[in-house]
Design a protein around this motif. Structure first.
Motif, short mmCIF file in Angstrom:
data_model
loop_
_atom_site.label_atom_id
_atom_site.label_comp_id
_atom_site.label_asym_id
_atom_site.label_seq_id
_atom_site.Cartn_x
_atom_site.Cartn_y
_atom_site.Cartn_z
N UNK A 1 0.85 -1.20 0.00
CA UNK A 1 0.00 0.00 0.00
C UNK A 1 0.88 1.24 0.00
N UNK A 2 0.60 2.14 -0.93
CA UNK A 2 1.27 3.43 -0.97
C UNK A 2 0.19 4.50 -0.92
N UNK A 3 0.59 5.75 -0.69
CA UNK A 3 -0.44 6.76 -0.43
C UNK A 3 -0.18 8.04 -1.19
N UNK A 4 -1.25 8.58 -1.78
CA UNK A 4 -1.18 9.92 -2.37
C UNK A 4 -2.52 10.58 -2.15
N UNK A 5 -2.56 11.87 -2.47
CA UNK A 5 -3.79 12.64 -2.28
C UNK A 5 -3.66 13.54 -1.07
N UNK A 6 -3.34 14.83 -1.31
CA UNK A 6 -3.30 15.77 -0.20
C UNK A 6 -2.06 15.68 0.66
N UNK A 7 -0.97 15.10 0.13
CA UNK A 7 0.30 15.07 0.87
C UNK A 7 0.97 16.43 0.64
N UNK A 8 1.11 17.22 1.72
CA UNK A 8 1.54 18.62 1.57
C UNK A 8 2.95 18.89 2.01
N UNK A 9 3.53 17.97 2.77
CA UNK A 9 4.82 18.27 3.40
C UNK A 9 5.49 16.97 3.83
N UNK A 10 6.75 17.12 4.29
CA UNK A 10 7.47 15.96 4.83
C UNK A 10 6.73 15.38 6.03
N UNK A 11 6.06 16.25 6.79
CA UNK A 11 5.31 15.74 7.96
C UNK A 11 4.15 14.85 7.50
N UNK A 12 3.45 15.25 6.43
CA UNK A 12 2.37 14.39 5.92
C UNK A 12 2.93 13.06 5.42
N UNK A 13 4.11 13.12 4.79
CA UNK A 13 4.74 11.86 4.37
C UNK A 13 4.97 10.97 5.60
N UNK A 14 5.54 11.53 6.65
CA UNK A 14 5.81 10.74 7.86
C UNK A 14 4.51 10.18 8.45
N UNK A 15 3.46 11.02 8.45
CA UNK A 15 2.17 10.55 8.99
C UNK A 15 1.64 9.37 8.16
#
Ligand SMILES: Cc1cc2nc3c(=O)[nH]c(=O)nc-3n(C[C@H](O)[C@H](O)[C@H](O)COP(=O)(O)O)c2cc1C
Length: 386
Positions: A259-273
């Motif tokens: 599973x990978x994630x996209x949609x509304x990733x705004x920053x390195x913090x969102x990547x970490x989340x």
């Protein structure tokens, strides 16, 4: 009667409306409701952090990719060329936009080929719609010498798109044919409305290697297509679907598919989340496109390098040596995301102390088994395969 717009015109309009959305900005999204608990003694040596990750057996240098966007017109060809330069300079995997225009008319091949020409050693993903026959998927993969292929699921976008498809009944059968006969990994992605656990379980059973949840929270294609229509207003569909964090929480118990994630990733913090919620990597589309168009390729390269640097710093503070380590970080899940969890029978509180309560159930995610209806759906696939 008016002629329907060409695919190239449509691609130009998508770029225009998507960047308008990103310039206007978004009033927060569900990632704001997923926060790391700070443990003041958890920190490690920054030099020990390793960002590499594995997706469908491919080794990616970092858990970040430039998601599929465009191609098919001279303007979007030039965008692809500059995105590919940024990918080559930073090592990020990059997706193509939908290659339907090329499959119909080979004269636009160059607008996609730029992704490979500017990035000869990089990881490049072809992109097709879910109705594309196996031979045509092969043509798309061959053109780009692609390392993987993305199949996009976009029924909501098609329904609102004036010239869009209306028949989605053949998609599962076609996806299965591609997943079992194409010899590069197949990634199925949503375009901003989210994949449910039920859909991901079905994709896994159809033989798909990777699901990109592509959730709500960033570029909104219901709004974009609504702007492109003259007739009835589909404004009420804006905001349709599940946000990216909600998709990841829903999918947490599933095994047998990456599973990978996209949609509304705004920053390195969102990547970490997103990594902490179980994604192996995160994709960014509209935000990177807007940086490229407003500030140029050098600014995009600087932004991506800064993003990876910041991700390394966040992981240092959290004591995570690898992206995988983040799946044991404690998370406070609040607000709308916690409400979603409760509505779906997921225990958001189980994420709060998972670093000190490593019981099997919490490691697998707070809902230990997929509810029975996912199995029923898998049995309902056109071939009856599980
Ligand atoms: C201008 C633009 C064009 C896009 N075209 C495609 C496409 O052809 N195929 C596809 O799979 N996704 C396409 N997408 C969707 C993105 O890959 C992504 O799923 C979506 O924009 C949500 O991510 P974001 O919030 O980071 O923008 C496009 C996105 C943008 C901004």
């Amino acid at each position: 009667m008016n002629e329907p717009p060409s695919i190239g015109d449509r691609k130009d309009e998508h770029v225009r409306y998507a960047t308008e959305q990103h310039r206007r900005g978004f009033a927060g999204n569900d990632f704001d409701r997923v926060n790391f608990l700070h443990h003041a003694l958890a920190g490690i040596d920054r030099a020990d952090v390793d960002l590499t990750c594995e997706v469908a057996g491919m080794r990616w240098p970092a858990p970040l990719y430039i998601n599929g966007m465009t191609g098919g017109s001279s303007r979007t060809g030039s965008i692809n060329r500059r995105l590919a330069v940024a990918a080559a300079e930073t090592g990020l995997p990059i997706g193509s936009g939908s290659m339907s225009a090329y499959l119909r008319d080979e004269s636009v091949a160059d607008t996609y080929l730029a992704l490979r020409q500017e990035n000869p050693r990089g990881i490049v993903m072809a992109n097709v719609n879910a109705a594309t026959p196996v031979d045509e998927v092969r043509r798309a993969v061959d053109l780009l010498e692609a390392d993987a292929v993305q199949i996009h699921l976009n029924s909501v976008q098609e329904i609102v798109m004036p010239e869009g498809d209306r028949d989605f009944s053949g998609w599962p059968r076609q996806i299965e044919a591609v997943a079992t006969r194409i010899d590069v990994p197949v990634i199925v992605k949503e375009v901003g409305f989210g994949l449910s656990a039920k859909t991901i379980a079905l994709l896994r059973d159809l033989g798909v290697a990777v699901a990109d949840v592509g959730g709500r929270g960033g570029t909104d294609f219901a709004r974009i297509e609504n702007k492109r229509r003259a007739g009835e207003d589909f404004d009420f569909l804006a905001g349709w679907g599940q946000s990216t964090p909600c998709c990841l929480l829903d999918a947490a118990p599933l095994h047998g598919i990456d599973i990978i994630a996209s949609g509304g990733i705004r920053s390195a913090l969102d990547t970490a989340r997103a990594l902490a919620l179980g994604a192996r990597a995160t994709g960014v589309a509209g935000a990177f496109l807007t940086i490229l168009l407003d500030r140029g390729p050098d600014a995009l390269i600087t932004a991506i390098r800064g993003w990876l640097d910041q991700l390394t710093s966040i992981m240092t503070v959290l004591g995570a040596r690898t992206p995988q380590d983040l799946t044991r970080a404690d998370l406070a899940i609040t607000g709308d995301v916690a409400q979603f969890c409760r509505a779906m029978g997921i225990r958001p509180t189980a994420y709060g102390r998972r670093s000190v309560a490593p019981c099997t159930e919490q490691h697998a995610g707070p809902r230990s088994a997929a509810p029975p209806e996912y199995v029923a759906t898998a049995l309902d696939t056109p071939t009856g395969r599980r």
